[in-house]
Write a protein that holds these residues in place. Structure first.
Motif, PDB file in Angstrom:
ATOM      1  N   ILE A  66       0.865  -1.183   0.000  1.00  0.00           N
ATOM      2  CA  ILE A  66       0.000   0.000   0.000  1.00  0.00           C
ATOM      3  C   ILE A  66       0.895   1.224   0.000  1.00  0.00           C
ATOM      4  N   LYS A  67       0.626   2.139  -0.903  1.00  0.00           N
ATOM      5  CA  LYS A  67       1.399   3.385  -0.980  1.00  0.00           C
ATOM      6  C   LYS A  67       0.540   4.537  -0.485  1.00  0.00           C
ATOM      7  N   ILE A  68       1.113   5.319   0.413  1.00  0.00           N
ATOM      8  CA  ILE A  68       0.471   6.530   0.910  1.00  0.00           C
ATOM      9  C   ILE A  68       1.522   7.623   0.888  1.00  0.00           C
ATOM     10  N   ALA A  69       1.268   8.628   0.085  1.00  0.00           N
ATOM     11  CA  ALA A  69       2.217   9.742  -0.063  1.00  0.00           C
ATOM     12  C   ALA A  69       3.603   9.179  -0.368  1.00  0.00           C
ATOM     13  N   ASP A  70       4.585   9.475   0.479  1.00  0.00           N
ATOM     14  CA  ASP A  70       5.947   9.007   0.224  1.00  0.00           C
ATOM     15  C   ASP A  70       6.298   7.737   0.997  1.00  0.00           C
ATOM     16  N   HIS A  71       5.286   7.074   1.563  1.00  0.00           N
ATOM     17  CA  HIS A  71       5.513   5.840   2.315  1.00  0.00           C
ATOM     18  C   HIS A  71       4.978   4.642   1.544  1.00  0.00           C
ATOM     19  N   VAL A  72       5.728   3.540   1.581  1.00  0.00           N
ATOM     20  CA  VAL A  72       5.283   2.276   1.002  1.00  0.00           C
ATOM     21  C   VAL A  72       5.199   1.283   2.153  1.00  0.00           C
ATOM     22  N   PHE A  73       3.984   0.813   2.409  1.00  0.00           N
ATOM     23  CA  PHE A  73       3.736  -0.148   3.477  1.00  0.00           C
ATOM     24  C   PHE A  73       3.608  -1.538   2.868  1.00  0.00           C
ATOM     25  N   PHE A  74       4.144  -2.515   3.557  1.00  0.00           N
ATOM     26  CA  PHE A  74       4.086  -3.898   3.115  1.00  0.00           C
ATOM     27  C   PHE A  74       3.461  -4.713   4.236  1.00  0.00           C
TER      28      PHE A  74
END
Length: 110
Positions: A66-74
């Protein structure tokens, strides 16, 4: 695994991801340090349905990005024999013989 067993694994993975049943969620310090740690991010993981051959080659629906703004969560689901999490499940399709941990992390923590 048989196709039926794989389908059951996917169903159980969905249950922990969508309803937090049959296991628990954990999150890393990296996730906790972001401004996105909270109900909005958790809801995005629960609603995740972007499964493709590339990110779901075995059909178990056990990981996503999941991408939110400049963060990529796994997020990744691991299946253990029981809540002690000492050993991998021998029958991950059997809800009475498996326990799931969904780990939510920043991609760079993987």
């Amino acid at each position: 695994m048989t196709p039926e067993q794989t389908a059951k694994v996917a169903e159980l993975n969905d249950l922990v991801r969508k309803e937090m049943k049959g296991g628990k969620w954990v999150r890393t310090q990296g996730v906790m340090a972001t401004q996105y740690d909270g109900p909005g991010l958790y809801a995005m993981v629960a609603r995740f349905e972007d499964f493709t051959e590339a990110n779901n080659p075995h059909g178990e629906r056990d990981a996503g990005v999941i991408k939110i703004a400049d963060h990529v969560f796994f997020w990744k689901i691991d299946v253990f024999r029981d809540a002690e999490c000492m050993y991998g499940a021998e029958e991950p399709w059997n809800p009475d013989a498996s326990y799931r941990i969904l780990t939510l992390m920043l991609m760079e923590e993987y």
